[in-house]
Design a protein around this motif. Structure first.
Motif, mmCIF file in Angstrom:
data_model
loop_
_atom_site.group_PDB
_atom_site.id
_atom_site.type_symbol
_atom_site.label_atom_id
_atom_site.label_comp_id
_atom_site.label_asym_id
_atom_site.label_seq_id
_atom_site.Cartn_x
_atom_site.Cartn_y
_atom_site.Cartn_z
ATOM 1 N N GLU A 198 17.541 -28.602 -19.411
ATOM 2 C CA GLU A 198 17.651 -27.821 -18.059
ATOM 3 C C GLU A 198 17.710 -29.425 -17.043
ATOM 4 O OE1 GLU A 198 15.978 -26.279 -15.211
ATOM 5 O OE2 GLU A 198 15.844 -25.270 -16.745
ATOM 6 N N LEU A 199 18.118 -30.285 -17.330
ATOM 7 C CA LEU A 199 18.663 -31.337 -16.267
ATOM 8 C C LEU A 199 19.931 -30.984 -15.951
ATOM 9 C CD1 LEU A 199 16.693 -34.171 -17.284
ATOM 10 C CD2 LEU A 199 16.429 -32.888 -15.115
ATOM 11 N N GLN A 200 20.726 -30.890 -17.061
ATOM 12 C CA GLN A 200 22.116 -30.629 -17.391
ATOM 13 C C GLN A 200 22.321 -28.864 -16.837
ATOM 14 O OE1 GLN A 200 24.797 -32.269 -17.602
ATOM 15 N NE2 GLN A 200 24.660 -33.943 -19.845
ATOM 16 N N LYS A 201 21.920 -28.165 -16.666
ATOM 17 C CA LYS A 201 21.779 -27.030 -16.042
ATOM 18 C C LYS A 201 21.684 -27.227 -14.542
ATOM 19 C CE LYS A 201 19.540 -22.601 -15.327
ATOM 20 N NZ LYS A 201 18.618 -21.808 -15.550
ATOM 21 N N GLN A 202 21.150 -27.673 -13.879
ATOM 22 C CA GLN A 202 20.708 -28.738 -12.176
ATOM 23 C C GLN A 202 22.124 -29.015 -11.891
ATOM 24 O OE1 GLN A 202 16.828 -30.277 -11.940
ATOM 25 N NE2 GLN A 202 15.760 -29.207 -13.100
ATOM 26 N N SER A 203 22.242 -30.072 -12.767
ATOM 27 C CA SER A 203 23.112 -31.072 -12.234
ATOM 28 C C SER A 203 24.702 -30.454 -12.069
ATOM 29 C CB SER A 203 24.274 -32.016 -13.375
ATOM 30 O OG SER A 203 24.363 -31.662 -14.546
ATOM 31 N N ARG A 204 24.399 -29.227 -12.933
ATOM 32 C CA ARG A 204 26.023 -28.203 -12.993
ATOM 33 C C ARG A 204 25.929 -27.231 -11.674
ATOM 34 N NH1 ARG A 204 25.988 -22.067 -15.901
ATOM 35 N NH2 ARG A 204 24.263 -22.634 -14.985
ATOM 36 N N HIS A 205 24.420 -27.558 -10.970
ATOM 37 C CA HIS A 205 24.729 -25.849 -9.870
ATOM 38 C C HIS A 205 24.925 -27.344 -8.655
ATOM 39 C CE1 HIS A 205 23.360 -23.803 -6.565
ATOM 40 N NE2 HIS A 205 22.478 -25.061 -6.799
ATOM 41 N N GLN A 208 28.422 -27.107 -8.849
ATOM 42 C CA GLN A 208 29.429 -26.166 -8.026
ATOM 43 C C GLN A 208 28.866 -26.100 -6.623
ATOM 44 O OE1 GLN A 208 26.573 -23.387 -10.974
ATOM 45 N NE2 GLN A 208 28.582 -23.060 -11.927
ATOM 46 N N ILE A 209 27.455 -26.057 -6.119
ATOM 47 C CA ILE A 209 27.782 -26.572 -4.519
ATOM 48 C C ILE A 209 28.083 -28.003 -3.774
ATOM 49 C CG2 ILE A 209 25.370 -24.749 -4.816
ATOM 50 C CD1 ILE A 209 23.768 -27.236 -3.903
ATOM 51 N N ARG A 210 28.524 -28.447 -4.563
ATOM 52 C CA ARG A 210 29.438 -29.667 -4.522
ATOM 53 C C ARG A 210 28.054 -30.786 -3.078
ATOM 54 N NH1 ARG A 210 34.743 -29.229 -5.862
ATOM 55 N NH2 ARG A 210 35.658 -27.706 -5.726
ATOM 56 N N ASP A 211 26.891 -30.934 -4.062
ATOM 57 C CA ASP A 211 25.961 -30.902 -3.382
ATOM 58 C C ASP A 211 25.773 -32.112 -3.883
ATOM 59 O OD1 ASP A 211 23.737 -32.527 -2.215
ATOM 60 O OD2 ASP A 211 22.951 -30.388 -1.872
ATOM 61 N N GLY A 212 26.443 -33.993 -3.266
ATOM 62 C CA GLY A 212 26.273 -35.198 -4.186
ATOM 63 C C GLY A 212 25.117 -36.060 -3.828
ATOM 64 N N VAL A 218 19.361 -35.504 -9.972
ATOM 65 C CA VAL A 218 18.966 -34.942 -11.207
ATOM 66 C C VAL A 218 19.382 -35.787 -12.225
ATOM 67 C CG1 VAL A 218 20.064 -33.152 -12.487
ATOM 68 C CG2 VAL A 218 19.303 -32.780 -10.366
ATOM 69 N N ALA A 219 20.589 -37.104 -11.229
ATOM 70 C CA ALA A 219 21.044 -37.769 -12.443
ATOM 71 C C ALA A 219 19.730 -39.160 -12.625
ATOM 72 C CB ALA A 219 22.381 -39.110 -11.862
ATOM 73 N N GLN A 220 19.043 -39.214 -11.524
ATOM 74 C CA GLN A 220 17.943 -40.554 -12.027
ATOM 75 C C GLN A 220 17.434 -39.832 -12.867
ATOM 76 O OE1 GLN A 220 17.405 -43.749 -9.452
ATOM 77 N NE2 GLN A 220 19.137 -43.538 -8.566
ATOM 78 N N SER A 221 16.912 -38.408 -12.765
ATOM 79 C CA SER A 221 15.537 -37.973 -12.952
ATOM 80 C C SER A 221 16.466 -38.222 -14.768
ATOM 81 C CB SER A 221 14.948 -36.629 -12.868
ATOM 82 O OG SER A 221 15.010 -36.341 -11.741
ATOM 83 N N TYR A 222 17.548 -36.889 -14.594
ATOM 84 C CA TYR A 222 18.012 -37.628 -16.600
ATOM 85 C C TYR A 222 18.093 -38.994 -17.125
ATOM 86 C CZ TYR A 222 20.897 -35.752 -20.108
ATOM 87 O OH TYR A 222 21.533 -35.439 -21.601
ATOM 88 N N VAL A 223 18.014 -39.546 -16.704
ATOM 89 C CA VAL A 223 17.978 -40.928 -16.880
ATOM 90 C C VAL A 223 17.183 -42.236 -17.094
ATOM 91 C CG1 VAL A 223 18.528 -43.478 -16.272
ATOM 92 C CG2 VAL A 223 20.120 -42.392 -15.203
ATOM 93 N N LEU A 224 16.004 -41.771 -16.095
ATOM 94 C CA LEU A 224 14.390 -41.322 -16.973
ATOM 95 C C LEU A 224 14.078 -41.322 -17.744
ATOM 96 C CD1 LEU A 224 12.080 -43.150 -16.038
ATOM 97 C CD2 LEU A 224 11.517 -41.163 -14.162
ATOM 98 N N HIS A 225 14.512 -39.981 -18.165
ATOM 99 C CA HIS A 225 14.572 -39.044 -19.138
ATOM 100 C C HIS A 225 15.049 -39.979 -20.520
ATOM 101 C CE1 HIS A 225 13.516 -36.000 -21.906
ATOM 102 N NE2 HIS A 225 14.762 -35.574 -22.477
ATOM 103 N N ARG A 226 16.247 -39.929 -20.210
ATOM 104 C CA ARG A 226 16.924 -40.521 -21.341
ATOM 105 C C ARG A 226 16.371 -41.841 -22.262
ATOM 106 N NH1 ARG A 226 23.076 -39.893 -20.632
ATOM 107 N NH2 ARG A 226 22.590 -40.092 -18.763
ATOM 108 N N ALA A 227 15.617 -42.309 -20.869
ATOM 109 C CA ALA A 227 15.155 -44.044 -21.122
ATOM 110 C C ALA A 227 13.607 -43.808 -21.787
ATOM 111 C CB ALA A 227 15.218 -44.734 -19.658
ATOM 112 N N THR A 228 12.883 -42.845 -21.313
ATOM 113 C CA THR A 228 11.679 -42.961 -21.883
ATOM 114 C C THR A 228 11.100 -42.325 -23.325
ATOM 115 O OG1 THR A 228 11.140 -41.621 -19.639
ATOM 116 C CG2 THR A 228 9.678 -40.947 -21.822
#
Length: 259
Positions: A198-205, A208-212, A218-228
């Motif tokens: 799901e997080l990869q889907k959000q980062s892919r989006h 696609q819309i070039r929204d840094g 999303v990247a920080q949420s993903y990092v937090l997920h892996r750290a958990t």
């Protein structure tokens, strides 16, 4: 052909100082190669945290003497993967909760920066590559193929780093992720893969819309997920030895939940 004295002196100098010999080059290459093998064994879980390195067994396995293996272990000690003991033994370094709390926010910032840059630079062809990697990730999820799932997830990040084109950022991030044994977060946590997808889907989006800004969030949420997941793995390992409650992690303050 006539030679002057300077020419002859130069030729003599070249003959007497031919540069590093093949044997010297091989002596340097061998510890580097051994360090790569050992690093992969640590990250892959073959060499377990807290366990003593069995030097004779590794020497026999790789067909080397103790000297290059010792040099390789020194290299890994400098990376924080191995702890060298006074009696010349080596122990695989454990990942502690304090280490995770200290390094994970830095990883989050680096990944966020890489994504911001990539959103500005990525082209249509590379977007297509990311799309293909994402669908491969879905296939690995359906098949519950852990090794391929981890590799697909890593491939997406490598692509982002390549597009960002910042060698220093990539090197820092790789060093921290190795020190944290980042990929071990997925071991025995297949039920958490849906969140990863799901997080990869959000980062892919976001790409696609070039929204840094969105990508960074999303990247920080993903990092937090892996750290958990890493902290949970530490809790599980420590739980077999002690049932004392751990203090609450500071990671929860790194990213605020999206409303």
């Amino acid at each position: 052909m006539n030679y002057c004295k300077d020419d002859l002196d130069l030729e003599i100098s070249v003959v007497n100082n031919p540069g590093p010999s093949k044997r010297a080059t091989e002596r340097q290459a061998l510890p580097d190669e051994l360090a790569r093998y050992l690093r992969d064994m640590i990250i892959g879980g073959e060499l377990r945290p807290g366990h003593r390195v069995n030097t004779p067994r590794l020497c026999s396995r790789f067909g080397v003497s103790r000297t290059p293996l010792r040099e390789a272990l020194k290299m890994l000690a400098a990376e924080g993967l191995v702890q060298l003991r006074p009696n010349r033994s080596a122990v695989i370094q454990r990942v502690s909760g304090d280490m995770i709390n200290e390094l994970v926010p830095i990883v989050g910032c680096l990944e966020a920066l890489a994504g911001r840059i990539a959103c500005q630079r990525i082209d249509a062809a590379t977007l297509g590559d990311v799309e293909a990697m994402y669908h491969h990730l879905l296939s690995c999820l359906d098949q519950r193929d852990e090794r391929s799932f981890i590799e697909a997830d890593k491939a997406i990040l490598r692509t982002i780093l390549t597009v960002a084109g910042n060698a220093t950022l990539s090197r820092l991030l790789e060093t921290l992720m190795i020190k944290l044994r980042w990929q071990t977060a997925y071991h025995h946590a297949q039920h958490e893969w849906d969140r990863t997808v799901e997080l990869q889907k959000q980062s892919r989006h976001a790409l696609q819309i070039r929204d840094g800004d969105l990508w960074a969030l999303v990247a920080q949420s993903y990092v937090l997920h892996r750290a958990t997941l890493l902290l949970r793995d530490i809790d599980g390992t420590a739980g077999a030895k002690s049932r004392r409650p751990r203090p609450r992690s500071r990671l929860s303050s790194m990213v605020r939940p999206r409303g």
